[in-house]
Design a protein around this motif. Structure first.
Motif, PDB file in Angstrom:
ATOM      1  N   GLY A  54      41.197  23.354  -4.606  1.00 27.05           N
ATOM      2  CA  GLY A  54      41.238  24.704  -4.079  1.00 27.05           C
ATOM      3  C   GLY A  54      39.869  25.346  -4.008  1.00 27.05           C
ATOM      4  N   GLN A  64      47.876  26.612   5.265  1.00 28.51           N
ATOM      5  CA  GLN A  64      47.246  26.601   3.943  1.00 28.51           C
ATOM      6  C   GLN A  64      46.289  25.415   3.853  1.00 28.51           C
ATOM      7  OE1 GLN A  64      50.526  26.239   1.214  1.00 28.51           O
ATOM      8  NE2 GLN A  64      51.266  28.336   1.558  1.00 28.51           N
ATOM      9  N   SER A  85      45.636  20.576  -0.291  1.00 27.95           N
ATOM     10  CA  SER A  85      45.026  20.113  -1.532  1.00 27.95           C
ATOM     11  C   SER A  85      46.075  19.458  -2.408  1.00 27.95           C
ATOM     12  CB  SER A  85      44.388  21.291  -2.296  1.00 27.95           C
ATOM     13  OG  SER A  85      45.391  22.117  -2.863  1.00 27.95           O
ATOM     14  N   GLU A 117      46.448  19.826  -5.555  1.00 34.70           N
ATOM     15  CA  GLU A 117      46.953  20.786  -6.537  1.00 34.70           C
ATOM     16  C   GLU A 117      48.113  21.605  -5.968  1.00 34.70           C
ATOM     17  OE1 GLU A 117      42.898  19.608  -7.564  1.00 34.70           O
ATOM     18  OE2 GLU A 117      43.768  20.450  -5.735  1.00 34.70           O
ATOM     19  N   GLU A 118      47.981  22.032  -4.723  1.00 34.83           N
ATOM     20  CA  GLU A 118      48.989  22.899  -4.122  1.00 34.83           C
ATOM     21  C   GLU A 118      50.090  22.123  -3.402  1.00 34.83           C
ATOM     22  OE1 GLU A 118      49.215  26.170  -4.369  1.00 34.83           O
ATOM     23  OE2 GLU A 118      47.413  26.289  -5.622  1.00 34.83           O
ATOM     24  N   HIS A 119      49.767  20.915  -2.926  1.00 35.28           N
ATOM     25  CA  HIS A 119      50.702  20.216  -2.055  1.00 35.28           C
ATOM     26  C   HIS A 119      50.955  18.773  -2.503  1.00 35.28           C
ATOM     27  CE1 HIS A 119      48.474  23.267   0.399  1.00 35.28           C
ATOM     28  NE2 HIS A 119      49.717  23.663   0.596  1.00 35.28           N
ATOM     29  N   ARG A 142      52.652  25.348   6.032  1.00 39.41           N
ATOM     30  CA  ARG A 142      53.656  25.185   4.973  1.00 39.41           C
ATOM     31  C   ARG A 142      55.046  25.539   5.478  1.00 39.41           C
ATOM     32  NH1 ARG A 142      56.879  23.794   2.347  1.00 39.41           N
ATOM     33  NH2 ARG A 142      57.229  23.817   0.096  1.00 39.41           N
TER      34      ARG A 142
END
Length: 268
Positions: A11, A27, A30, A32-34, A132
Motif C-alpha cells: 500500500g 483500487q 496489492s 495486503e488488500e487483495h 473492486r
C-alpha cells in the motif's frame, strides 16, 4: 510521466481521483488488500459494456474496429472512439447474455477490464488498479491475483496488457496531434430519418452526433512531403481505416431502428 508503470506492490498509494468509463471502485492492487481475491467466470461477461454507446480505441485498432463500427473523434482532445450505439446509455452490440457477437471486434479498452493504470502523483508512476466492484472480481476466485504474496501469471499478464495499452494510448495521442497540426480534421454531423413499418418518413430528422472526422479532401490535398511524413509514421493506413469506418453509420442506424421496433410492442 517518464517512469515505468509499477507492478502490484504494498500500500501507500494515494487515493485515486477522476473517473474512467466502467470503473466504479478502482483500487491499487496489492497483496495486503487483495490477497484473497481474483476473478471468476460470470454469466454476463460484457454486461458492464451494455450502457456504453461509445468506447475509446487506439490507433493500432482502427483497422479491426473499422469492420464493425464508425470510428469518430470527440471532445476537445479529439479522442477516437468506436460508436456502438446511437442513444446515450445503449450499446447495440451486447446481447441479452452479456456477450458481443463473435464477428464484431471488442476494443482493448474493454478487454483490459477490470484492470486499469492510474497515476500515483506521489511517485510520478502508473500503478495497476482493479475495479473492486467488477462482477468478475471475487473472494472465491477461479484465478487468484496473488499466490504466497506474489502476483500470479494472470496478474503479471494483466500488467503487460495494461503497459501495452498505455503505449498505444500515447501513440494515439501523437497520431491525433499529427492530424491536428496538419489541420486534417473537420466537424461533421450524423442524423437519421425515423420511418414507420412501411418505410414512410415519420417526424423530423433526429441528430445522433456532432463529431470530428478526417477530411479526405484535405488529406488528398496535402503537399507531397507532408503526405510522406504521414506515410513514414505509419499513419496513412489508420487515416483510411477511419474514413472507411464511417460507412458503418447506416448499418448502426438500421441496427438501432430494429432494436426500437422490437421494443415498440412491449411499450404499448
Amino acid at each position: 510521466m517518464n517512469n515505468p508503470p509499477a507492478t502490484p506492490s504494498a500500500g501507500g498509494v494515494q487515493p485515486l481521483t477522476g473517473q474512467v468509463l466502467f470503473y466504479q471502485q478502482p483500487q491499487p492492487l496489492s497483496p495486503e488488500e487483495h490477497g484473497g481475491l481474483g476473478v471468476k467466470q460470470i454469466s454476463d461477461p460484457f454486461g458492464f459494456l451494455r450502457q456504453a454507446h461509445a468506447v475509446p480505441v487506439t490507433v493500432t485498432e482502427f483497422g479491426l474496429a473499422a469492420a464493425s463500427y464508425p470510428i469518430i473523434f470527440v471532445g476537445n482532445e479529439r479522442t477516437p472512439v468506436a460508436v456502438m450505439g446511437v442513444r446515450q446509455g445503449e450499446n447495440l452490440f451486447v446481447d441479452a447474455q452479456g456477450r458481443v457477437p463473435d464477428d464484431h471486434y471488442v476494443p482493448a479498452f474493454v478487454r483490459r477490464y477490470p484492470f486499469v493504470f492510474a497515476a500515483d502523483d506521489a511517485s510520478d508512476r502508473l500503478v495497476l488498479c482493479v475495479d473492486r466492484a467488477a462482477p468478475m472480481v471475487s473472494n472465491q476466485p477461479e484465478v487468484p491475483f496473488f499466490e504466497n504474496g506474489q502476483p500470479t501469471k494472470f496478474t503479471n499478464d494483466a500488467v503487460e496488457f495494461c503497459k501495452e495499452f498505455e503505449r498505444q494510448r500515447r501513440a494515439t495521442a501523437d497520431f491525433v496531434k499529427m492530424l491536428t497540426d496538419l489541420d486534417l480534421m473537420e466537424q461533421k454531423t450524423v442524423a437519421f430519418q425515423p420511418r414507420d413499418a412501411q418505410g414512410n418518413p415519420v417526424g423530423d430528422q433526429q441528430k445522433i452526433a456532432d463529431y470530428y472526422a478526417i477530411s479526405e479532401e484535405r488529406l488528398n490535398a496535402l503537399p507531397d512531403d507532408k503526405y510522406l511524413e504521414l506515410r513514414n509514421n505509419g499513419a496513412v493506413g489508420a487515416c483510411y481505416a477511419h474514413l472507411v469506418s464511417l460507412l458503418n453509420w447506416p448499418k448502426i442506424i438500421q441496427r438501432a431502428m430494429r432494436v426500437q421496433a422490437a421494443e415498440a410492442p412491449a411499450a404499448v
